[in-house]
Design a protein around this motif. Structure first.
Motif, PDB file in Angstrom:
ATOM      1  N   UNK A   1      28.968  49.777  10.873  1.00  0.00           N
ATOM      2  CA  UNK A   1      29.444  50.787   9.921  1.00  0.00           C
ATOM      3  C   UNK A   1      30.474  50.201   8.960  1.00  0.00           C
ATOM      4  N   UNK A   2      31.275  49.257   9.459  1.00  0.00           N
ATOM      5  CA  UNK A   2      32.225  48.573   8.582  1.00  0.00           C
ATOM      6  C   UNK A   2      31.514  47.760   7.506  1.00  0.00           C
ATOM      7  N   UNK A   3      30.254  47.395   7.795  1.00  0.00           N
ATOM      8  CA  UNK A   3      29.446  46.652   6.821  1.00  0.00           C
ATOM      9  C   UNK A   3      28.589  47.591   5.962  1.00  0.00           C
ATOM     10  N   UNK A   4      28.810  48.897   6.128  1.00  0.00           N
ATOM     11  CA  UNK A   4      28.136  49.873   5.284  1.00  0.00           C
ATOM     12  C   UNK A   4      26.828  50.416   5.803  1.00  0.00           C
ATOM     13  N   UNK A   5      26.525  50.222   7.067  1.00  0.00           N
ATOM     14  CA  UNK A   5      25.261  50.679   7.626  1.00  0.00           C
ATOM     15  C   UNK A   5      25.433  51.971   8.414  1.00  0.00           C
ATOM     16  N   UNK A   6      24.437  52.830   8.359  1.00  0.00           N
ATOM     17  CA  UNK A   6      24.408  54.079   9.112  1.00  0.00           C
ATOM     18  C   UNK A   6      23.678  53.833  10.423  1.00  0.00           C
ATOM     19  N   UNK A   7      24.357  54.078  11.559  1.00  0.00           N
ATOM     20  CA  UNK A   7      23.854  53.655  12.864  1.00  0.00           C
ATOM     21  C   UNK A   7      23.650  54.853  13.792  1.00  0.00           C
ATOM     22  N   UNK A   8      22.472  54.936  14.371  1.00  0.00           N
ATOM     23  CA  UNK A   8      22.202  55.914  15.434  1.00  0.00           C
ATOM     24  C   UNK A   8      22.432  55.240  16.782  1.00  0.00           C
ATOM     25  N   UNK A   9      23.082  55.955  17.702  1.00  0.00           N
ATOM     26  CA  UNK A   9      23.359  55.410  19.035  1.00  0.00           C
ATOM     27  C   UNK A   9      22.764  56.341  20.080  1.00  0.00           C
ATOM     28  N   UNK A  10      21.965  55.767  20.963  1.00  0.00           N
ATOM     29  CA  UNK A  10      21.271  56.529  21.998  1.00  0.00           C
ATOM     30  C   UNK A  10      21.696  56.019  23.375  1.00  0.00           C
TER      31      UNK A  10
ATOM     32  N   UNK B   1      29.716  42.088  19.389  1.00  0.00           N
ATOM     33  CA  UNK B   1      29.475  41.188  18.259  1.00  0.00           C
ATOM     34  C   UNK B   1      28.048  40.663  18.261  1.00  0.00           C
ATOM     35  N   UNK B   2      27.533  40.319  19.446  1.00  0.00           N
ATOM     36  CA  UNK B   2      26.168  39.797  19.538  1.00  0.00           C
ATOM     37  C   UNK B   2      25.128  40.845  19.167  1.00  0.00           C
ATOM     38  N   UNK B   3      25.359  42.084  19.610  1.00  0.00           N
ATOM     39  CA  UNK B   3      24.431  43.176  19.266  1.00  0.00           C
ATOM     40  C   UNK B   3      24.470  43.435  17.765  1.00  0.00           C
ATOM     41  N   UNK B   4      25.665  43.423  17.191  1.00  0.00           N
ATOM     42  CA  UNK B   4      25.807  43.612  15.736  1.00  0.00           C
ATOM     43  C   UNK B   4      25.046  42.531  14.980  1.00  0.00           C
ATOM     44  N   UNK B   5      25.194  41.278  15.429  1.00  0.00           N
ATOM     45  CA  UNK B   5      24.510  40.170  14.759  1.00  0.00           C
ATOM     46  C   UNK B   5      22.997  40.340  14.811  1.00  0.00           C
TER      47      UNK B   5
END
Length: 611
Positions: A510-519, A598-602
């Motif tokens: 989200x800090x990089x501007x992406x809209x994220x769904x979390x399940x 961090x790894x999941x974000x990457x």
């Protein structure tokens, strides 16, 4: 002193060496943590073994292996002991990649005799010349595999030595002072020399062999009437003992004699767990697996972290036991570790510790369930592996309502690859009818355990990690799938405490501007695909993050279900891959394997970048 010089030591030097080893182990473990009491108890045994055998050639197989610290010191690893159980450092268990003197990886119990017999038979097949020994504790003898190995080894005739380290449970039964006197007499050097000479003379021809059989049978009848040592000898072993396990001089002589016998020998050694360090002798359970501690005071440097998943499980079991008189608890030698100590105190008639016998525990769980009890078997994930056949045959086949409280699910840290609970997702998912719940918080564990006991039917597994809860402390539900947040660019899916890592990844994205769904998956079997399908149709991208091995992971099931439903999605899996994960702190291992936030974000950024 170099390993090749141990055979030249005097008895006085050996005793001094034992004292030095204890001091170094206490100092080391006080800083690194580790298995102290068990290692202190076998110092004289290991020094005696190194005096008699060349372990670069001869093979010593440890059972469990957590008692190997003195062996590591004796084989030139003293300068690295400050790295014990640390990431990239010495393992707390035998590891052949560390030293040729480590004959075999050991982390689970009861297999040493079977492994040693395999080595002895390979020696015979290959026409080689070396000795084979197995060091097994009385606790490991509660596992059925140990007796399978003993029965075969004793009847095999293969020369090998089983050292039985008896530090608590009485293995044999002696009757009165006469039995004690005879046991001392049969271990005197004169007796042993005469016995060896007698065997040599009577074994030279057929007549001598016949005489030996008759006299041996007569002697055995007399001895069995007085001594309780017949069990191992009935298996085919020459039994020696009991022997004082802290008399290094006498142990050395006995091992030399056992080596000369050239047959299956069982040397019964009596030891004191924690020997040489008063706090460990007084409280061996507390110093079995211990964190850093103050040597002078014998107290932990820092207090335990308080409430954890195991203690929450134990508290909830006590509450449920008040409501459900048919509820029973089973453990396999892990009463304290699984949080059942208070349950055992309050409900002793409804608590069963079966020893190191997980297969038996699962089968017994099935028997309890079949006859109307409500059994809950608390077991570490890594040890549940040994009950797989019974899960299928003795629980699932009849859809019996037994509950598996799968503790230490996921990475466990410094005990390393033999203890990480990273395979249960894969093998539990193959069992027909098995239901698998995955709490991420204490509140969810309490609710899921209650739900499993009071409302569910059939076999149920509740898997939870070692230690405390993390960022997620809420209550999402007792089953099904929960959408924590909506998003349009990518869907992140996790279960258990891995929810913390995907929430961290979501923040970074989200800090990089992406809209994220979390399940969040409350249950991974059965799997509620509805919310996942809906979000993947919206985002078109999917990341499933898990703290388990790739084979049999939930992510592959999700991707397969989406494909079968015709939902196009660009997907990636974040898990431990097809490997054994080494030792280290959980945070270090997550970073190393790329399953941290961090790894999941990457990985998500890579999927987004690819369209």
């Amino acid at each position: 002193m170099l390993p090749q010089q141990y055979s030249e030591m005097t008895d006085q030097q050996a005793r001094q060496l034992c004292q030095q080893l204890r001091v170094q182990m206490i100092q080391t473990v006080s800083k690194t943590g580790g298995h102290l009491a068990s290692s202190l108890g076998v110092v004289e045994i290991l020094v005696a073994v190194h005096r008699v055998f060349d372990l670069d050639v001869d093979r010593l197989v440890f059972d469990v292996g957590h008692q190997c610290y003195a062996h590591k010191l004796l084989t030139g690893r003293g300068s690295a002991m400050n790295t014990l159980r640390k990431f990239g450092g010495l393992s707390g268990f035998p590891k052949p990649h560390e030293s040729r003197a480590d004959a075999f990886i050991a982390g689970h119990a009861s297999n040493s005799v079977s492994v040693a017999l395999g080595m002895a038979r390979a020696r015979t097949v290959n026409k080689e010349d070396y000795s084979v020994l197995a060091l097994i504790g009385d606790g490991a003898l509660t596992g059925g595999l140990a007796f399978e190995g003993l029965a075969d080894a004793g009847s095999s005739g293969e020369p090998l030595i089983v050292i039985l380290n008896d530090n608590g449970m009485s293995i044999t039964k002696s009757v009165g002072g006469v039995a004690a006197h005879l046991s001392q007499q049969r271990l005197k050097p004169q007796y042993l020399h005469l016995k060896k000479l007698y065997r040599s003379v009577t074994g030279k021809n057929a007549v001598g062999q016949a005489v030996y059989k008759v006299t041996h049978r007569a002697k055995k009848m007399v001895k069995d009437a007085i001594l309780g040592y017949s069990m191992f000898e009935d298996m085919g072993f020459t039994y020696l003992g009991p022997v004082d396990g802290h008399d290094v001089s006498y142990l050395t002589r006995m091992l030399r004699y056992a080596k000369e016998l050239n047959c299956p020998v069982l040397l019964h050694v009596k030891t004191v767990k924690g020997k040489g360090y008063t706090p460990a002798e007084r409280q061996p359970d507390q110093f079995h697996g211990v964190g850093p501690f103050d040597v002078e005071k014998g107290l932990a440097v820092s207090k335990a972290g308080g409430t954890n998943f195991s203690s929450v499980f134990g508290e909830t079991m006590c509450q449920l036991a008040e409501e459900k008189p048919e509820l029973v608890a089973i453990t396999a030698a892990m009463r304290l570790g699984t949080g059942l100590d208070e349950f055992a105190r309050r409900y002793p008639q409804r608590f069963f510790d079966v020893g190191i016998a997980e297969g038996h525990a699962v089968a017994m769980t099935g028997g309890l369930a079949k006859q109307g009890a409500l059994p809950v078997f608390a077991v570490y994930s890594t040890f549940l592996q040994r009950g797989y056949d019974m899960l299928i045959h003795d629980m699932a086949l009849q859809n019996l309502h037994g509950i598996l409280a799968v503790d230490r699910a996921g990475l466990v840290g410094e005990d390393g690859e033999t203890h990480h609970g990273v395979f249960d997702v894969g093998f539990l998912s193959t069992v027909p009818g098995m239901q698998i719940l995955c709490p991420a918080s204490f509140a969810e564990l309490r609710a899921m355990l209650r739900h499993a006991v009071c409302e569910m039917t059939g076999p149920v597994a509740i898997r939870y990690p070692r230690g405390g809860e993390g960022q997620w402390t809420q209550m999402a539900g007792v089953d099904g799938t929960t959408v924590i947040q909506e998003g349009t660019d990518v869907t992140l899916v996790a279960y258990g405490t891995m929810v913390d890592q995907v929430l961290q990844a979501a923040q970074l994205l989200e800090q990089r501007g992406h809209s994220v769904a979390v399940v969040k998956l409350n249950s991974i079997r059965p799997l509620d695909m509805g919310p996942i399908r809906r979000l993947c149709e919206k985002t078109g991208r999917l990341i499933v993050a898990e703290e388990c091995n790739d084979s049999g992971c939930v992510g592959r099931t999700i991707i397969s279900e989406l494909a079968l439903a015709g939902v196009p999605v660009k997907a990636a899996l974040v898990n431990l891959g097809d490997q054994f994960v080494p030792q280290g702190s959980v945070s270090q291992l997550r970073e190393m394997t790329g399953i941290d936030g961090a790894g999941i974000c990457q990985k998500a950024m890579e999927v987004i970048a690819n369209g």
